[in-house]
Design a protein around this motif. Structure first.
Motif, PDB file in Angstrom:
ATOM      1  N   ASP A 248      55.992   5.739  77.661  1.00  0.00           N
ATOM      2  CA  ASP A 248      56.315   5.755  76.212  1.00  0.00           C
ATOM      3  C   ASP A 248      55.284   6.866  75.816  1.00  0.00           C
ATOM      4  O   ASP A 248      54.202   6.505  75.883  1.00  0.00           O
TER       5      ASP A 248
ATOM      6  N   THR B 175      50.806  -4.562  76.341  1.00  0.00           N
ATOM      7  CA  THR B 175      52.035  -4.933  76.631  1.00  0.00           C
ATOM      8  C   THR B 175      53.223  -4.860  75.692  1.00  0.00           C
ATOM      9  O   THR B 175      52.769  -4.634  74.431  1.00  0.00           O
ATOM     10  N   TRP B 176      54.190  -4.798  76.216  1.00  0.00           N
ATOM     11  CA  TRP B 176      55.360  -4.796  75.417  1.00  0.00           C
ATOM     12  C   TRP B 176      56.579  -5.814  75.898  1.00  0.00           C
ATOM     13  O   TRP B 176      56.614  -6.038  77.143  1.00  0.00           O
TER      14      TRP B 176
ATOM     15  N   GLU C  66      58.738  -2.782  61.788  1.00  0.00           N
ATOM     16  CA  GLU C  66      57.635  -3.384  62.438  1.00  0.00           C
ATOM     17  C   GLU C  66      56.388  -3.384  61.553  1.00  0.00           C
ATOM     18  O   GLU C  66      56.117  -2.716  60.782  1.00  0.00           O
TER      19      GLU C  66
ATOM     20  N   MET D 145      60.582  -7.974  69.022  1.00  0.00           N
ATOM     21  CA  MET D 145      59.660  -7.226  69.749  1.00  0.00           C
ATOM     22  C   MET D 145      58.507  -7.576  69.389  1.00  0.00           C
ATOM     23  O   MET D 145      58.203  -7.453  68.419  1.00  0.00           O
TER      24      MET D 145
ATOM     25  N   LEU E 275      54.461  -5.774  70.513  1.00  0.00           N
ATOM     26  CA  LEU E 275      53.608  -4.646  71.145  1.00  0.00           C
ATOM     27  C   LEU E 275      52.156  -4.985  70.968  1.00  0.00           C
ATOM     28  O   LEU E 275      52.069  -5.567  69.991  1.00  0.00           O
TER      29      LEU E 275
ATOM     30  N   TYR F 288      51.486  -1.486  79.914  1.00  0.00           N
ATOM     31  CA  TYR F 288      51.201  -0.275  79.469  1.00  0.00           C
ATOM     32  C   TYR F 288      49.759   0.164  80.170  1.00  0.00           C
ATOM     33  O   TYR F 288      49.009  -0.575  80.109  1.00  0.00           O
TER      34      TYR F 288
END
Length: 153
Positions: free
Chosen positions: A119, A75-76, A33, A59, A61, A87
């Motif tokens: 999360d 957001t994700w 990441e 992905m 985030l 989120y």
């Protein structure tokens, strides 16, 4: 004027273990990441990795703080699904733990049902953090189904 975002960001490696269904053996995956700031208000995490069972996933985030609501928001989204996770969360006053509530496709109900998820990001210094994902079960308890360890490269 806000400073420009760092073009490269900080690279993290990740190792995750997920148990999508109770009673099934955990599946492991690895990834990376790249985390960077977007001005002074937002953090972007752009991830790549393996899907448990094979295949590559990407992905994105995005996290920030809403001073009017006094809540963390974000957001994700992942290339393996069509749902945009939204989120809403808080930072624990006793330590560096960010809890992000969200809602998404249910893991236990029919395909069209939505369920509550959570999360939790916990920081262990500057070079290690974890992400633990939970789902709210029908009996009202939170079940942990995934833990990922991120380490600064």
């Amino acid at each position: 004027q806000a400073p420009a975002a760092a073009p490269s960001g900080v690279l993290w490696t990740s190792e995750a273990e997920a148990t999508m269904e109770p009673g099934k053996p955990p599946e492991r995956s690895k990834g990376t990441e790249r985390v960077r700031s977007l001005g002074e208000l937002w953090i972007l995490g752009e991830g790549r990795g393996e899907m448990p069972g094979g295949g590559e996933v990407t992905m994105l985030l995005m996290l920030g703080y809403d001073p009017q609501r006094k809540r963390f928001v974000g957001t994700w989204v992942g290339s393996m699904m069509t749902h945009l996770w939204i989120y809403d969360g808080t930072l624990d006053a006793s330590g560096p733990v960010l809890t992000l509530d969200n809602e998404g496709p249910s893991m236990t109900a029919p395909e069209t049902a939505m369920g509550k998820c959570r999360d939790v990001i916990e920081f262990f210094g500057d070079d290690h953090r974890t992400l633990t994902s939970h789902v709210l079960e029908d009996n009202g308890t939170w079940r942990k189904f995934m833990t990922a360890h991120y380490r600064r490269k």
